[in-house]
Enzyme design. Sequence first.
Site, PDB file in Angstrom:
ATOM      1  N   HIS A  70       1.951   4.581  -2.726  1.00 42.89           N
ATOM      2  CA  HIS A  70       2.046   6.130  -2.387  1.00 42.89           C
ATOM      3  C   HIS A  70       3.395   6.523  -2.765  1.00 42.89           C
ATOM      4  O   HIS A  70       3.822   7.569  -3.701  1.00 42.89           O
ATOM      5  CB  HIS A  70       1.865   6.421  -0.847  1.00 42.89           C
ATOM      6  CG  HIS A  70       0.286   6.098  -0.648  1.00 42.89           C
ATOM      7  ND1 HIS A  70      -0.767   6.621  -1.698  1.00 42.89           N
ATOM      8  CD2 HIS A  70      -0.038   5.627   0.265  1.00 42.89           C
ATOM      9  CE1 HIS A  70      -1.914   6.078  -0.916  1.00 42.89           C
ATOM     10  NE2 HIS A  70      -1.552   5.635   0.159  1.00 42.89           N
ATOM     11  N   HIS A 104       0.806  -1.205   0.080  1.00 45.26           N
ATOM     12  CA  HIS A 104       0.059   0.062  -0.100  1.00 45.26           C
ATOM     13  C   HIS A 104       0.727   1.268   0.219  1.00 45.26           C
ATOM     14  O   HIS A 104       0.610   2.096  -0.759  1.00 45.26           O
ATOM     15  CB  HIS A 104      -0.783  -0.113   0.927  1.00 45.26           C
ATOM     16  CG  HIS A 104      -1.787   1.146   1.455  1.00 45.26           C
ATOM     17  ND1 HIS A 104      -2.971   1.103   0.681  1.00 45.26           N
ATOM     18  CD2 HIS A 104      -1.682   2.334   1.747  1.00 45.26           C
ATOM     19  CE1 HIS A 104      -3.659   2.333   0.852  1.00 45.26           C
ATOM     20  NE2 HIS A 104      -2.892   3.114   1.481  1.00 45.26           N
ATOM     21  N   GLU A 105       1.829   1.137   0.824  1.00 45.56           N
ATOM     22  CA  GLU A 105       2.664   2.432   1.232  1.00 45.56           C
ATOM     23  C   GLU A 105       3.655   2.584  -0.142  1.00 45.56           C
ATOM     24  O   GLU A 105       4.228   3.893  -0.671  1.00 45.56           O
ATOM     25  CB  GLU A 105       3.354   2.434   2.280  1.00 45.56           C
ATOM     26  CG  GLU A 105       2.587   2.614   3.588  1.00 45.56           C
ATOM     27  CD  GLU A 105       1.595   3.595   3.776  1.00 45.56           C
ATOM     28  OE1 GLU A 105       1.777   4.557   3.000  1.00 45.56           O
ATOM     29  OE2 GLU A 105       0.528   3.350   4.132  1.00 45.56           O
TER      30      GLU A 105
END
Length: 347
Positions: free
Chosen positions: A33, A29-30
């Site tokens: 980003h 997920h990170e």
Amino acid sequence: MSSIFTSIIVNIPYIIMALLAFSLLIIIHELGHFTMCKLNGVKVYEFSLGMGPKIFGIKGKETEYLIKAFPIGGYVKMEGEDSVSDDPRAFNNKTPWQKLSIVSAGAIMNLILAVVLFAIVGAAEGYILPIIGGVVPNSPALHAGLKVGDKITKVNKVNIDKWEQALTEFSNNKGKSMDIEILRDSKVKEISLTPLKNVKENKFMIGIAGLQKKMNFGETVSYGFNQTINSAKQIFTFFGSLFKGQVSSNEVGGPISIIRISEKAAQAGFTNLMFLTAFISVQLGILNIIPFPALDGGWIFMLLFEIISGKKLDENKVGTINYIGFVFLMALMVLVVIKDVVSPLKL
């Protein structure tokens, strides 16, 4: 006490596998980003796995990569995310489309991960056809005359194309007598049977297994997408039940419950853990697009408003709203963790 200690020692490998699976969801997920930050030229100060006190860190050219004490989340700390900055590489100085690509990347990566993991499970286990591949001795199926090779075409007059549909009809039947239509030697045959209750497991048993078949590459990819879509539907159905008050607090858990459930899945086999990880990845992706301040969905909602209306939002107000949302989410997380400890899910 010694038996509890022994149990913990024996289960350490499964606990580690569960923690690694949970960490994978956060990292992916990170990483979504972080990657879009770099592609859009945004300055990143920290890439953190976990929350709380720092355990370990590596300082890169610009970014510090951290592992923190509590594995319940993560974050990418950007210049100009919560406050106005004059730096041209600040998040607040990027175009709405660039910002949108950054904040939506985490959820998208979770959904992509789910497709990949489901596809790997499909490749490892294959899929089950609505054809009887085995009959349990002394079972209702055997006594009713079902045989290996029989193709199930209907259950209680409901057309069956997939094994999962048959399982759904068996489950909905709740132990009552049922009519099963099969195809045997190109001839249609109807068989009636009544499931037998397994008192130990508190569920009804027919005594058949579907026929497993290996998937080719195209089928594994299709399986990955279909399972991801089906998982998303299940999650939205759960939310619907939650808002209607049809879900009790005993059915809701937090990060500790997730790790405990993942530990059980690891004990049941690696593919089971992978399947569960994929399902949780879908959950994480969907939860993050809920339009709530401090969540990715809050940013997505505001950025879409900017793009559609052409009006720029007050960045100081946006920062304040996100800060309040973050405090609320942290308080909610603390409550969920306390609930996990005081009243854990029954597995």
